[in-house]
Design a protein around this motif. Sequence first.
Motif, mmCIF file in Angstrom:
data_model
loop_
_atom_site.group_PDB
_atom_site.id
_atom_site.type_symbol
_atom_site.label_atom_id
_atom_site.label_comp_id
_atom_site.label_asym_id
_atom_site.label_seq_id
_atom_site.Cartn_x
_atom_site.Cartn_y
_atom_site.Cartn_z
ATOM 1 N N GLN A 96 22.134 22.833 -69.548
ATOM 2 C CA GLN A 96 21.484 23.329 -70.301
ATOM 3 C C GLN A 96 19.987 23.363 -69.852
ATOM 4 O O GLN A 96 19.598 24.116 -69.206
ATOM 5 C CB GLN A 96 21.734 22.699 -71.721
ATOM 6 N N CYS A 97 19.342 22.348 -70.290
ATOM 7 C CA CYS A 97 17.944 22.276 -69.893
ATOM 8 C C CYS A 97 17.886 21.905 -68.187
ATOM 9 O O CYS A 97 17.311 22.125 -67.490
ATOM 10 C CB CYS A 97 16.862 21.579 -70.518
ATOM 11 N N GLY A 98 18.934 20.937 -68.058
ATOM 12 C CA GLY A 98 19.166 20.562 -66.470
ATOM 13 C C GLY A 98 18.535 19.159 -66.344
ATOM 14 O O GLY A 98 18.915 18.627 -65.273
ATOM 15 N N TYR A 99 17.785 18.875 -67.289
ATOM 16 C CA TYR A 99 16.847 17.664 -66.806
ATOM 17 C C TYR A 99 17.799 16.341 -66.422
ATOM 18 O O TYR A 99 17.448 15.642 -65.208
ATOM 19 C CB TYR A 99 15.938 17.271 -67.627
ATOM 20 N N CYS A 100 18.864 16.180 -67.172
ATOM 21 C CA CYS A 100 19.585 14.986 -66.954
ATOM 22 C C CYS A 100 20.749 15.297 -65.701
ATOM 23 O O CYS A 100 21.285 14.299 -65.329
ATOM 24 C CB CYS A 100 20.415 14.466 -68.284
ATOM 25 N N GLN A 101 20.833 16.633 -65.301
ATOM 26 C CA GLN A 101 22.057 16.415 -64.618
ATOM 27 C C GLN A 101 22.411 16.125 -63.186
ATOM 28 O O GLN A 101 23.372 15.913 -62.588
ATOM 29 C CB GLN A 101 22.269 18.109 -64.637
ATOM 30 N N CYS A 132 22.366 12.710 -72.133
ATOM 31 C CA CYS A 132 21.923 13.904 -72.048
ATOM 32 C C CYS A 132 21.403 14.613 -73.639
ATOM 33 O O CYS A 132 22.325 14.607 -74.470
ATOM 34 C CB CYS A 132 23.045 14.957 -71.816
ATOM 35 N N ARG A 133 20.179 14.699 -73.816
ATOM 36 C CA ARG A 133 19.542 15.279 -75.095
ATOM 37 C C ARG A 133 20.289 16.444 -75.256
ATOM 38 O O ARG A 133 19.829 16.799 -76.607
ATOM 39 C CB ARG A 133 18.240 15.150 -74.977
ATOM 40 N N CYS A 134 20.659 17.313 -74.691
ATOM 41 C CA CYS A 134 21.111 18.552 -74.825
ATOM 42 C C CYS A 134 22.560 18.661 -75.357
ATOM 43 O O CYS A 134 22.951 19.679 -75.852
ATOM 44 C CB CYS A 134 21.151 19.700 -73.751
ATOM 45 N N THR A 136 25.255 18.116 -73.483
ATOM 46 C CA THR A 136 26.501 18.840 -72.689
ATOM 47 C C THR A 136 27.705 17.941 -72.440
ATOM 48 O O THR A 136 28.388 18.323 -71.611
ATOM 49 C CB THR A 136 25.635 19.143 -71.223
HETATM 50 S S1 FES Z 1 21.103 19.116 -69.939
HETATM 51 FE FE1 FES Z 1 19.214 18.932 -71.188
HETATM 52 S S2 FES Z 1 19.287 16.673 -70.953
HETATM 53 FE FE2 FES Z 1 21.214 17.125 -70.326
#
Ligand code: FES
Length: 167
Positions: A96-101, A132-134, A136
């Motif tokens: 999603q936002c990708g930060y944790c991926q 993952c705060r989003c 996923t």
């Molecule tokens: S995809 Fe956004 S924090 Fe995991």
Amino acid sequence: MITFELNGEAVEVDIAADTPLLWVVRDHFKLKGSKFGCGMGLCGACSMLVDGQSIRTCNFPVAAISGRKVTTIEGLGNPERLSALQQAWVDNSVAQCGYCQSGQLISATALLNNNLNPSDSEIDEAMSGNICRCGTYPRIKKAIADVAKKAGAPSAGVNVFVPGQEG
Ligand code: FES
Ligand code: FES
């Protein structure tokens, strides 16, 4: 001087022994895929493979890496040759936002390197340290299960990343 292997290449760095590995990789070697999240070993955003195991690098002193093999997200694959898990991430639109991926893919890679046929609960356990705060998580699980399923079929030709055996 601290020497180690980074994504298959021998490297050395002259830096304070207690510098966290994350900052050595990001600032000295300019590999920005591994992310800083909590800085306390709690979220998994900074995960890298060390000798094939997923470790948190935000509080891991670089001196402890001497003589070992480190693999970051940049070492798993590239746009022309994605690892099986990276391809499954794309196919399942995981990010999603990708930060944790980056950290998620590192931990998933470590899981499948150790266990090509993980159960539902084994996936949960292996991935439980990566936040993952989003939200996923369902897609992450599906992507891991897809690769495990394909790898179980000998004709599938799935390329599962094995540290030190890439090529
Ligand atoms: S995809 Fe956004 S924090 Fe995991
Ligand atoms: S940034 Fe390392 S575990 Fe959160």
